[in-house]
Design a protein around this motif. Structure first.
Motif, PDB file in Angstrom:
ATOM      1  N   LEU A  75       0.825  -1.207   0.000  1.00 52.16           N
ATOM      2  CA  LEU A  75       0.000   0.000   0.000  1.00 52.16           C
ATOM      3  C   LEU A  75       0.862   1.262   0.000  1.00 52.16           C
ATOM      4  N   ARG A  76       1.938   1.238   0.786  1.00 49.17           N
ATOM      5  CA  ARG A  76       2.837   2.394   0.830  1.00 49.17           C
ATOM      6  C   ARG A  76       3.520   2.583  -0.529  1.00 49.17           C
ATOM      7  N   THR A  77       3.882   1.431  -1.121  1.00 47.33           N
ATOM      8  CA  THR A  77       4.536   1.512  -2.443  1.00 47.33           C
ATOM      9  C   THR A  77       3.591   2.111  -3.474  1.00 47.33           C
ATOM     10  N   GLN A  78       2.323   1.680  -3.417  1.00 39.26           N
ATOM     11  CA  GLN A  78       1.343   2.246  -4.347  1.00 39.26           C
ATOM     12  C   GLN A  78       1.189   3.739  -4.136  1.00 39.26           C
ATOM     13  N   ARG A  79       1.139   4.174  -2.882  1.00 40.98           N
ATOM     14  CA  ARG A  79       1.013   5.604  -2.589  1.00 40.98           C
ATOM     15  C   ARG A  79       2.248   6.377  -3.087  1.00 40.98           C
ATOM     16  N   ASP A  80       3.415   5.787  -2.808  1.00 45.99           N
ATOM     17  CA  ASP A  80       4.653   6.444  -3.283  1.00 45.99           C
ATOM     18  C   ASP A  80       4.704   6.489  -4.803  1.00 45.99           C
ATOM     19  N   PHE A  81       4.226   5.394  -5.426  1.00 46.08           N
ATOM     20  CA  PHE A  81       4.237   5.359  -6.893  1.00 46.08           C
ATOM     21  C   PHE A  81       3.344   6.460  -7.479  1.00 46.08           C
ATOM     22  N   GLN A  82       2.150   6.622  -6.861  1.00 44.05           N
ATOM     23  CA  GLN A  82       1.272   7.701  -7.326  1.00 44.05           C
ATOM     24  C   GLN A  82       1.916   9.072  -7.129  1.00 44.05           C
ATOM     25  N   TYR A  83       2.609   9.249  -6.012  1.00 43.54           N
ATOM     26  CA  TYR A  83       3.300  10.517  -5.763  1.00 43.54           C
ATOM     27  C   TYR A  83       4.408  10.754  -6.798  1.00 43.54           C
ATOM     28  N   VAL A  84       5.135   9.645  -7.104  1.00 40.09           N
ATOM     29  CA  VAL A  84       6.199   9.750  -8.120  1.00 40.09           C
ATOM     30  C   VAL A  84       5.601  10.108  -9.479  1.00 40.09           C
ATOM     31  N   MET A  85       4.469   9.463  -9.821  1.00 39.75           N
ATOM     32  CA  MET A  85       3.816   9.769 -11.093  1.00 39.75           C
ATOM     33  C   MET A  85       3.405  11.245 -11.148  1.00 39.75           C
ATOM     34  N   LYS A  86       2.868  11.739 -10.021  1.00 44.34           N
ATOM     35  CA  LYS A  86       2.476  13.148  -9.956  1.00 44.34           C
ATOM     36  C   LYS A  86       3.679  14.059 -10.130  1.00 44.34           C
ATOM     37  N   MET A  87       4.768  13.725  -9.432  1.00 45.19           N
ATOM     38  CA  MET A  87       5.995  14.511  -9.566  1.00 45.19           C
ATOM     39  C   MET A  87       6.541  14.461 -10.980  1.00 45.19           C
ATOM     40  N   GLU A  88       6.420  13.296 -11.630  1.00 46.23           N
ATOM     41  CA  GLU A  88       6.906  13.173 -13.004  1.00 46.23           C
ATOM     42  C   GLU A  88       6.121  14.096 -13.937  1.00 46.23           C
ATOM     43  N   ASN A  89       4.794  14.129 -13.741  1.00 43.29           N
ATOM     44  CA  ASN A  89       3.975  15.031 -14.561  1.00 43.29           C
ATOM     45  C   ASN A  89       4.353  16.488 -14.327  1.00 43.29           C
ATOM     46  N   GLN A  90       4.585  16.812 -13.045  1.00 42.52           N
ATOM     47  CA  GLN A  90       5.005  18.180 -12.731  1.00 42.52           C
ATOM     48  C   GLN A  90       6.354  18.503 -13.368  1.00 42.52           C
ATOM     49  N   MET A  91       7.266  17.516 -13.327  1.00 44.69           N
ATOM     50  CA  MET A  91       8.578  17.722 -13.944  1.00 44.69           C
ATOM     51  C   MET A  91       8.439  17.929 -15.450  1.00 44.69           C
ATOM     52  N   LYS A  92       7.550  17.151 -16.077  1.00 42.21           N
ATOM     53  CA  LYS A  92       7.321  17.337 -17.515  1.00 42.21           C
ATOM     54  C   LYS A  92       6.781  18.736 -17.800  1.00 42.21           C
ATOM     55  N   GLY A  93       5.829  19.192 -16.931  1.00 41.27           N
ATOM     56  CA  GLY A  93       5.291  20.548 -17.105  1.00 41.27           C
ATOM     57  C   GLY A  93       6.357  21.612 -16.950  1.00 41.27           C
ATOM     58  N   LEU A  94       7.213  21.423 -15.925  1.00 37.89           N
ATOM     59  CA  LEU A  94       8.307  22.391 -15.729  1.00 37.89           C
ATOM     60  C   LEU A  94       9.270  22.375 -16.903  1.00 37.89           C
ATOM     61  N   ARG A  95       9.552  21.174 -17.416  1.00 39.65           N
ATOM     62  CA  ARG A  95      10.450  21.085 -18.563  1.00 39.65           C
ATOM     63  C   ARG A  95       9.879  21.829 -19.768  1.00 39.65           C
ATOM     64  N   THR A  96       8.549  21.669 -19.965  1.00 40.88           N
ATOM     65  CA  THR A  96       7.896  22.384 -21.069  1.00 40.88           C
ATOM     66  C   THR A  96       7.970  23.893 -20.869  1.00 40.88           C
ATOM     67  N   LYS A  97       7.734  24.305 -19.597  1.00 38.36           N
ATOM     68  CA  LYS A  97       7.795  25.742 -19.305  1.00 38.36           C
ATOM     69  C   LYS A  97       9.194  26.289 -19.503  1.00 38.36           C
ATOM     70  N   PHE A  98      10.191  25.524 -19.050  1.00 37.54           N
ATOM     71  CA  PHE A  98      11.563  25.973 -19.246  1.00 37.54           C
ATOM     72  C   PHE A  98      11.910  26.084 -20.727  1.00 37.54           C
ATOM     73  N   ARG A  99      11.436  25.102 -21.510  1.00 41.33           N
ATOM     74  CA  ARG A  99      11.691  25.148 -22.957  1.00 41.33           C
ATOM     75  C   ARG A  99      11.015  26.360 -23.595  1.00 41.33           C
ATOM     76  N   GLN A 100       9.746  26.641 -23.142  1.00 38.09           N
ATOM     77  CA  GLN A 100       9.029  27.811 -23.664  1.00 38.09           C
ATOM     78  C   GLN A 100       9.726  29.113 -23.260  1.00 38.09           C
ATOM     79  N   ILE A 101      10.176  29.177 -22.006  1.00 37.17           N
ATOM     80  CA  ILE A 101      10.896  30.375 -21.548  1.00 37.17           C
ATOM     81  C   ILE A 101      12.168  30.580 -22.357  1.00 37.17           C
ATOM     82  N   GLU A 102      12.849  29.482 -22.630  1.00 32.95           N
ATOM     83  CA  GLU A 102      14.077  29.596 -23.413  1.00 32.95           C
ATOM     84  C   GLU A 102      13.792  30.109 -24.822  1.00 32.95           C
ATOM     85  N   GLU A 103      12.703  29.564 -25.430  1.00 30.15           N
ATOM     86  CA  GLU A 103      12.331  30.035 -26.766  1.00 30.15           C
ATOM     87  C   GLU A 103      11.909  31.500 -26.732  1.00 30.15           C
TER      88      GLU A 103
END
Length: 457
Positions: free
Chosen positions: A84-112
């Protein structure tokens, strides 16, 4: 041998089912499900089976089996909690990954965006440099002008010092004497100039283009009897179908187009041969041989009179036409009308007019055809006639009203714009006013003078 095998079976079952959580394993007969664990989606990930309790209940190994089963049960619960803890951590990691993807997109847009902004700023700087580039020679010229100004200032200081020295040497009394001598000289020069009012035309120079405006045909003039401080200019565009006269306070205002007043005449004019004399406008009323005197100050007609036998409405015009049958003009000796009559076979007639009443005072008949004349003007009682209104024209004929004699002349003038529709003499300015194909021009005249002194009899 049977008991050990039975004791190891539950552990074996646990390991197998843990490695293959998707498999469904049914217990053998005489065995019971002891414990199981599921994931978050309800899938079985661990199942523990054991023999029924009544089997080998008194066997010493049975206690060991129960102890082992308790440990397995504890392990199963720990695994469930960990899962159960692993599942919760996995969901948190997935959320963080999505946030990281969003930040990466924003950084790329800022650079452009940063690149675009830098490119735009660079373009603006480049455009500004392009604008400033032509100013470099201007600034260089300013440097030269600054040097000249410095030189002028230095010369001015030197001249001021010299004048101060001269003034100190001359003294107050000598300065007054010198001033009176200058005044006396100025008076004598003006007296001499007054004797130069009349003369014979020798040369025409120019023209000087004052302005370009209006149609091909028109008239412009100043008042020769106005004071030196009155430099009003009057402007009448076109040769027919108009009543509008525009006034300008000075030649400078005329050039800049700063109109001071507009007059609307009661009658339309014909031709371009009008004249302003002593505050009044004299012109030929359209489709008639009537001369009109209009006062600018009063804003009304003061006199009008028919010019007897004068042709009008293109019966006897100048060579360019334009209803130029009657030409009104003024010189040092007064007001004049130049026209043609059937009685004089279409040749030019000169009449001196009373400026107040427009009455004809005296008339001279010439032998020069009005239709063969380009333009004409009066200087000191002599009428000068050009042979064409086009390029190559010259003053070809003159008639002296004092002696009632004529002569053929050859005085060229430069018809710069190829079509002359108005040529009139102003004796105050010693100049010919011309309307040259939509250009308002001035010609200088050179007169031959005979100066009479007090010793002349």
């Amino acid at each position: 041998m049977r008991a050990p095998f039975g004791a190891l079976n539950p552990l074996l079952a646990l390991v197998v089912f843990g490695l293959y959580p998707s498999m469904t394993i049914g217990p053998k007969e005489g065995w019971q499900v002891y414990s199981s664990a599921q994931d978050a989606d309800g899938r079985c990930i661990c199942t523990v089976v054991a023999p029924e309790q009544n089997l080998c209940s008194r066997d010493a190994k049975s206690r060991q089996l129960r102890q082992l089963l308790e440990k397995v049960q504890n392990m199963s619960q720990s695994i469930e909690v960990l899962n159960l803890r692993t599942q919760r951590d996995f969901q948190y990691v997935m959320k963080m990954e999505n946030q990281m993807k969003g930040l990466r997109t924003k950084f790329r847009q800022i650079e452009e965006d940063r690149k675009n902004i830098m490119a735009r700023n660079f373009k603006e700087l480049q455009d500004k440099m392009d604008e400033l580039q032509p100013l470099i020679p201007v600034l260089e010229q300013y440097k030269t002008d600054a040097k000249l100004i410095s030189q002028f200032k230095e010369e001015l200081r030197n001249l001021s010092a010299v004048l101060t020295t001269i003034q100190e040497e001359i003294g107050a009394y000598d300065y007054e004497e010198l001033y009176h001598r200058v005044i006396s000289l100025d008076s004598r020069l003006r007296s001499c100039m007054s004797k130069l009012t009349c003369g014979k035309l020798m040369k025409i120079t120019g023209p000087v283009t004052i302005k370009t405006s209006g149609t091909r045909f028109g008239a412009w003039m100043t008042d020769p009897l106005a004071s030196s401080r009155n430099n009003r200019v009057w402007y009448m565009d076109s040769y027919t179908n108009s009543k509008v006269v525009r006034e300008y306070k000075s030649m400078t205002d005329f050039v800049s187009g700063m109109e001071s007043r507009t007059y609307y005449l009661p009658f339309k004019w014909a031709g371009t041969n009008h004249v302003v004399y002593n505050g009044s406008l004299y012109y030929n009323k359209e489709q008639s041989n009537i001369i009109v005197r209009y006062s600018f100050e009063m804003g009304r007609v003061l006199a009008q009179r028919a010019l007897e036998h004068a042709g009008f409405h293109n019966v006897y015009p100048y060579t360019w036409g334009g209803s130029s049958d009657i030409d009104l003009m003024a010189d040092e000796l007064g007001m004049w009308a130049v026209y043609a009559t059937n009685q004089n076979a279409g040749n030019i007639v000169i009449s001196q007019l009373d400026p107040q009443t427009l009455e004809v005072l005296k008339t001279w008949n010439t032998e020069y055809s009005k239709r063969n004349a380009g333009e004409s003007f009066m200087i000191c009682g002599t009428l000068y006639i050009t042979n064409s209104h086009l390029t190559g024209a010259k003053v070809y004929y003159s008639f002296n009203t004092k002696a009632s004699t004529y002569e053929y002349t050859d005085i060229p003038f430069h018809n710069q714009y190829f079509h002359m529709s108005m040529l009139d003499y102003n004796f105050r300015e010693r100049a010919l006013y011309g309307w040259n194909n939509g250009h308002q021009v001035l010609f200088n005249v050179t007169l031959f003078h005979v100066i009479k002194t007090e010793d002349d009899s």
